[in-house]
Write a protein that holds these residues in place. Structure first.
Motif, short mmCIF file in Angstrom:
data_model
loop_
_atom_site.label_atom_id
_atom_site.label_comp_id
_atom_site.label_asym_id
_atom_site.label_seq_id
_atom_site.Cartn_x
_atom_site.Cartn_y
_atom_site.Cartn_z
N GLY A 79 0.81 -1.22 0.00
CA GLY A 79 0.00 0.00 0.00
C GLY A 79 0.84 1.26 0.00
N ARG A 80 0.18 2.37 0.27
CA ARG A 80 0.84 3.68 0.15
C ARG A 80 1.30 4.24 1.47
N GLU A 81 0.89 3.58 2.55
CA GLU A 81 1.25 4.12 3.87
C GLU A 81 2.02 3.11 4.68
N PHE A 82 2.68 3.62 5.69
CA PHE A 82 3.40 2.75 6.61
C PHE A 82 2.41 1.79 7.27
N GLY A 83 2.76 0.52 7.31
CA GLY A 83 1.84 -0.46 7.89
C GLY A 83 2.56 -1.68 8.44
N ARG A 84 1.76 -2.70 8.65
CA ARG A 84 2.22 -3.91 9.34
C ARG A 84 3.45 -4.56 8.70
N ALA A 85 3.47 -4.66 7.36
CA ALA A 85 4.62 -5.31 6.70
C ALA A 85 5.89 -4.48 6.91
N ASP A 86 5.74 -3.15 6.84
CA ASP A 86 6.91 -2.28 7.05
C ASP A 86 7.43 -2.40 8.48
#
Ligand SMILES: N[C@@H](CCC(=O)N[C@@H](CS)C(=O)NCC(=O)O)C(=O)O
Length: 251
Positions: A186-193
């Motif tokens: 996706g486009r935002e910082f999230g769980r994978a990051d």
């Protein structure tokens, strides 16, 4: 999540049990912090953690373990992230990071640290734990060190191969970043990051809290220092440090 009847949580807010410098524990801690969940952290020492975790009736002995207000247990960083409900996951990338990259990094670093009496790892592992556990940890260290090395197969003679395998994982992650850009899903910082940054942090060495304080006092042995220095400029590890600077919310 496991039902742990009898596991009392008197403070009535979640309690995160950790082995303080563990990158899996940092993954869980960061997710809780990011979602603004108010919790307490109980830092355990290796060895004595077994009694504490068993008394709670957990499925396994590994940490992190989240003891919820109703006495139920959520064990494992993956399940804790599910419970926290963080968007932006990528199950395939996270599986590789959690099950292949992270154990390999741990095995490689401990192979160097546990075998060097001047590495400072004993004090890093025991810092922030109860006075009793820290004393037991210090007194039993010669044995504990051996048990830990055997449990992780963290043998100095394996280091050349382990270093090559870590490099292979960093090659994979460099390529992944080149394909995906700033965020893995996706486009935002999230769980994978968050998963990637926390699990790669032990080799990226971000100077951001709480990782900075939790690893303070480590003196990298000569068997590891040149490799950490060489890896430092890789896109993967620059990305980890950038993600920490930008997204690791203050405690
Ligand atoms: N896949 C698990 C791995 C957790 C894990 O391996 N934790 C280690 C510390 S890095 C541990 O607790 N080792 C001691 C034990 O298993 O008794 C997770 O994501 O939580």
């Amino acid at each position: 999540m496991t039902d742990a009847s009898g596991a009392e949580n008197e403070d009535c807010r979640p309690l995160l049990l950790t082995l303080p410098p563990s990158h899996y524990c940092e993954r869980a801690r960061w997710a809780l912090d990011l979602q603004g969940i108010v919790y307490d952290e109980e830092r355990l020492a290796p060895g004595t953690h077994l009694l504490r975790v068993k008394r709670l009736g957990a499925e396994a002995t590994s940490l992190p373990l989240l003891l919820l207000e109703d006495g139920s247990l959520c064990q494992g960083s993956d399940r804790i992230l599910d419970w926290v409900g963080l968007p932006g996951g990528d199950p395939e990338i996270e599986r590789r990071l959690e099950q292949e990259t992270a154990p390999l990094i741990r095995q490689c670093l401990y192979a160097g640290l546990l075998s060097d009496p001047r590495s400072g790892i004993r004090d890093v592992l025991l810092r922030g734990t109860s006075k009793r556990d820290a004393t037991i940890g210090r007194l039993t260290w010669p044995l504990l060190r051996r048990i830990m090395a055997a449990g992780m197969n963290a043998r100095p003679r394996l280091l050349p191969d382990l270093i090559a395998q870590v490099e292979h994982e960093l090659d994979w992650f460099d390529r992944l970043l080149a394909e995906r850009g700033a965020h893995l899903a996706g486009r935002e910082f999230g769980r994978a990051d968050l998963t990637a940054a926390s699990l790669l942090a032990p080799v990226a060495l971000p100077q951001v809290e709480p990782v900075k304080s939790l690893s303070a006092g480590i003196r990298w042995p000569r068997s590891l220092a040149p490799f950490l220095a060489r890896w430092s400029d890789r896109p993967s590890l620059k990305w980890v440090r950038h993600v920490y600077e930008a997204h690791r919310v203050p405690l």
